[in-house]
Every structure is written in C-alpha cells, then in structure tokens.
Design a protein around this motif. Sequence first.
Motif, PDB file in Angstrom:
ATOM      1  N   PRO A  18      23.393 -76.314 -26.983  1.00 10.09           N
ATOM      2  CA  PRO A  18      24.820 -76.618 -26.910  1.00 10.09           C
ATOM      3  C   PRO A  18      25.059 -77.632 -25.788  1.00 10.09           C
ATOM      4  N   ALA A  19      25.877 -78.647 -26.037  1.00 11.76           N
ATOM      5  CA  ALA A  19      26.094 -79.684 -25.023  1.00 11.76           C
ATOM      6  C   ALA A  19      27.439 -80.358 -25.235  1.00 11.76           C
ATOM      7  N   GLY A  20      27.961 -80.930 -24.156  1.00 13.91           N
ATOM      8  CA  GLY A  20      29.219 -81.658 -24.220  1.00 13.91           C
ATOM      9  C   GLY A  20      29.327 -82.640 -23.075  1.00 13.91           C
ATOM     10  N   ILE A  21      30.393 -83.422 -23.076  1.00 13.81           N
ATOM     11  CA  ILE A  21      30.643 -84.421 -22.045  1.00 13.81           C
ATOM     12  C   ILE A  21      31.874 -84.004 -21.261  1.00 13.81           C
ATOM     13  N   ILE A  22      31.765 -84.002 -19.942  1.00  5.98           N
ATOM     14  CA  ILE A  22      32.888 -83.663 -19.069  1.00  5.98           C
ATOM     15  C   ILE A  22      33.378 -84.930 -18.382  1.00  5.98           C
ATOM     16  N   SER A  23      34.675 -85.161 -18.445  1.00  2.00           N
ATOM     17  CA  SER A  23      35.254 -86.378 -17.886  1.00  2.00           C
ATOM     18  C   SER A  23      35.399 -86.290 -16.372  1.00  2.00           C
ATOM     19  N   ARG A  24      35.727 -87.423 -15.741  1.00  3.03           N
ATOM     20  CA  ARG A  24      35.959 -87.439 -14.302  1.00  3.03           C
ATOM     21  C   ARG A  24      37.122 -86.526 -13.925  1.00  3.03           C
ATOM     22  N   SER A  25      38.041 -86.314 -14.850  1.00  6.33           N
ATOM     23  CA  SER A  25      39.173 -85.426 -14.576  1.00  6.33           C
ATOM     24  C   SER A  25      38.868 -83.983 -14.977  1.00  6.33           C
ATOM     25  N   SER A  26      37.575 -83.696 -15.240  1.00  2.00           N
ATOM     26  CA  SER A  26      37.075 -82.342 -15.508  1.00  2.00           C
ATOM     27  C   SER A  26      37.502 -81.789 -16.865  1.00  2.00           C
ATOM     28  N   ARG A  27      37.871 -82.658 -17.783  1.00  2.00           N
ATOM     29  CA  ARG A  27      38.183 -82.222 -19.143  1.00  2.00           C
ATOM     30  C   ARG A  27      36.966 -82.396 -20.038  1.00  2.00           C
ATOM     31  N   LEU A  28      36.920 -81.639 -21.125  1.00  2.00           N
ATOM     32  CA  LEU A  28      35.845 -81.756 -22.093  1.00  2.00           C
ATOM     33  C   LEU A  28      36.156 -82.919 -23.027  1.00  2.00           C
ATOM     34  N   ALA A  85      30.780 -67.391 -12.708  1.00  2.00           N
ATOM     35  CA  ALA A  85      30.226 -68.671 -13.143  1.00  2.00           C
ATOM     36  C   ALA A  85      31.277 -69.775 -13.050  1.00  2.00           C
ATOM     37  N   ASP A  86      32.513 -69.425 -13.376  1.00  2.00           N
ATOM     38  CA  ASP A  86      33.570 -70.433 -13.336  1.00  2.00           C
ATOM     39  C   ASP A  86      33.869 -70.867 -11.899  1.00  2.00           C
ATOM     40  N   ASP A  87      33.746 -69.957 -10.947  1.00  2.00           N
ATOM     41  CA  ASP A  87      33.923 -70.346  -9.540  1.00  2.00           C
ATOM     42  C   ASP A  87      32.892 -71.397  -9.138  1.00  2.00           C
ATOM     43  N   LEU A  88      31.649 -71.212  -9.587  1.00  2.00           N
ATOM     44  CA  LEU A  88      30.608 -72.194  -9.290  1.00  2.00           C
ATOM     45  C   LEU A  88      30.871 -73.509 -10.007  1.00  2.00           C
ATOM     46  N   LEU A  89      31.368 -73.431 -11.237  1.00  2.00           N
ATOM     47  CA  LEU A  89      31.697 -74.642 -11.976  1.00  2.00           C
ATOM     48  C   LEU A  89      32.811 -75.410 -11.280  1.00  2.00           C
ATOM     49  N   ALA A  90      33.841 -74.711 -10.855  1.00  2.00           N
ATOM     50  CA  ALA A  90      34.951 -75.365 -10.167  1.00  2.00           C
ATOM     51  C   ALA A  90      34.467 -76.061  -8.904  1.00  2.00           C
ATOM     52  N   ALA A  91      33.583 -75.413  -8.162  1.00  2.00           N
ATOM     53  CA  ALA A  91      33.050 -76.016  -6.941  1.00  2.00           C
ATOM     54  C   ALA A  91      32.254 -77.275  -7.260  1.00  2.00           C
ATOM     55  N   ALA A  92      31.478 -77.239  -8.350  1.00  2.00           N
ATOM     56  CA  ALA A  92      30.685 -78.410  -8.733  1.00  2.00           C
ATOM     57  C   ALA A  92      31.580 -79.567  -9.172  1.00  2.00           C
ATOM     58  N   LEU A  93      32.613 -79.256  -9.946  1.00  2.00           N
ATOM     59  CA  LEU A  93      33.506 -80.303 -10.438  1.00  2.00           C
ATOM     60  C   LEU A  93      34.328 -80.926  -9.317  1.00  2.00           C
ATOM     61  N   ASN A  94      34.603 -80.141  -8.272  1.00  2.00           N
ATOM     62  CA  ASN A  94      35.411 -80.638  -7.154  1.00  2.00           C
ATOM     63  C   ASN A  94      34.587 -81.152  -5.987  1.00  2.00           C
ATOM     64  N   ALA A  95      33.262 -81.145  -6.133  1.00  2.00           N
ATOM     65  CA  ALA A  95      32.392 -81.564  -5.037  1.00  2.00           C
ATOM     66  C   ALA A  95      32.578 -83.046  -4.733  1.00  2.00           C
TER      67      ALA A  95
END
Length: 365
Positions: free
Chosen positions: A186-196, A225-235
């Motif tokens: 499973p894979a997708g593209i995440i934008s700079r604004s953190s949208r799929l 897991a979402d807390d870690l994702l949020a941290a990665a997207l906002n890094a």
Amino acid sequence: MSRFDIEAMTDKIHEASVVPESWMPVLDSMTEIAGGVGTILLAADTTDFRFISTKGLAGFVESFVEEGWPEKNTRTPAVLRARHAGFIVESDVYTPEEIERDPLINQFLRPQGLGWATATAFPMSTGDTLVFSIERAFRDGPVPPEAVAILDSVRPHLGRAALISGRLRLERARAAVETLALLGLPAGIISRSSRLQAANGLLDALIPVTVRDGGTRVAFADGDADDLLAAALNAANRQVPRSIPLPARNNNPAMVAHLVPVRGVARDLFTGSAFILVLTPVEANSQGPDADLLQGLFDLTAAEARVARAIVAGETVETVALRQGVSESTVRTQLKSVFAKTGMKGQLDLVRLGSGLNLVRSDDV
C-alpha cells in the motif's frame, strides 16, 4: 535582446517543462534580460516555501529566512495582491515614499547592494504559488520597461512550462505508487501541506480503518502512531526518512509505515509533494528483530537498538544493565528514548511490536 535570443530562451523554457534541471539556464536568461544580479524561483504555500536560485544570489534566501524576513516581507504579498498577468516592478505596487520606508528594501536588500526587482506569480493546481523574482543592483536603478516587456513576452511560456512540470512530476510520483501496488505494498503521496495527494488501491482499502484522509492532513487511526506521524509531518527537516509502527487493526495485519522524502528541489517545487508513504506488513518472529533492523526503522542509536532488542528477547532492565556493564538508570533512559521513537508506551508494547518485526516480502502479501 534579439528575436533569435527570445526564440532560444523559449526553447529553454519548453525543455525545462520536462527536465527539471533545465530551469537554471532559464533563470540565468531572465537575469540577463533584466540586467540583474540573479533570479529566484520560489514555490510558496500556506505552510512553507521552497526555492532554486542562480549563483549570483547564493545564500540570499537562506539569509532572508534566518533573519526572520518572511514574516516581515511586503514584496511577495504585494505581487500576489496585484494579480497582474505580467511582471511588475516597485512602482506598480509602492509609492516612492513607501519604497523609502519599506523595512525589507532598506534594512535587508540595500545593505547587500540590491533594492530593485521585477517579479511575477503563477497559482498552481497543487495549492502552491510559483513566484519568479529577478533581483537587480541598487546602483543600476529600477528594471527598465523594455526589459519588463521582453519578460512579459515569454511569461505565457513560463506559466505553461510550470504547469506541465507540475503535472508530469505528479504523474511520475503516481506511477511509482502504482508500481509499489504491483509489489503488494500500500502506498500514497503526501503533499507539502500534509494532505494525501494520491493513493494506490491497496492503500485505499486501508482507509479509514488504518489510514485516514482527514480534512487538514493525512492521519493514522491509531493514536500513538498518529502522534509520531504528526511529528514527522511538522518536522523542520523533511529530508529524513522515518518509520512508524502500526498495530494490527480489525482484519489488517500490523505494519510499519515508511515516510520516504521526495528529493530533488526542482521536482519538489512543482509537485508540492513531500513524502511517498509506503506501508509494509510484518509477520510473527519468535526470535525477535535484528538490532540493525530496529535501528534502521526507527532512527535508534546503536545503544538504543541493543536495549530494544534485549527487551524484545525477554530480558529485564536489570539483566541488560549487568550484561552491558552500564547502570540501570542508563538503560532506563535509553529505553525511554526507544518508547518515544517507536510510539510504544511500555515494555509489553515494545515486545509485541518487536516480535512481529519480520518484514513480509511482497510475494508473500
């Protein structure tokens, strides 16, 4: 500039639409037309901006950011407000008095020998706005009207090339995601604004049980897991690959989510893509994961990986400390860091995660 030169520049622009590296010669030509010091191509959205610039402006944007000028910048907002389908100069958006009072012009640009410019903006379908800005030395005066006229004549080509670049870059990213589906991932593209931006069919099947395409950003259904994702997207540094464990949910197996940065600034300018998201299923492993696997997946230090491996194998903090010849407090500190990086809340969670960390090959999925 002669007609032949204009035609040559148009050819360069058309080439840049399909070859990202060819944008630099285009920017060099724009600098030459305006008699400038250099040209910047800036991609801005609501969260950040990216740029490429010619050699004459090396370090210019970095200093602009480091000194806090993005928050005090009046020029780019003025260009965007003008909504002018052409290149504009200072006199189009400022009075002479405003030019002499403007902090950016007087406190940042003129001390560097700059102070005049011409710019134009293009809105993109990705949500970004592309801004071409040509900086000119203060001693040379404003960009001449005849130079602006030449730039206006090639502006439609710049807009089309930017649009084509964006579409091609995004289509190539989508093709990569679909290729991963052929491998069972499973894979997708995440934008700079953190949208799929896009998802293959396998990732679509995990929405919304495992992955959620939220109104503000992509998210994981599991809170830790979402807390870690949020941290990665906002890094601040988005060029570091990251891995996040996802526990089994409903009929879906446990997985590791990998955020792979989209590299290459010229490509990133046009797609607005930040990451390719890849989910790898895991399978039961009675012997526990290799320390190198833990270290690589979750950015652990070597010491943290050894501690995690030992805990997964059933050792206690006391036995780990004794065997490694360190204090128990050192082991507990390392273990606390492991919990933070893996999103686990305790040793039992870590054991459950680690005992499943044998990555399933694509032909087993």
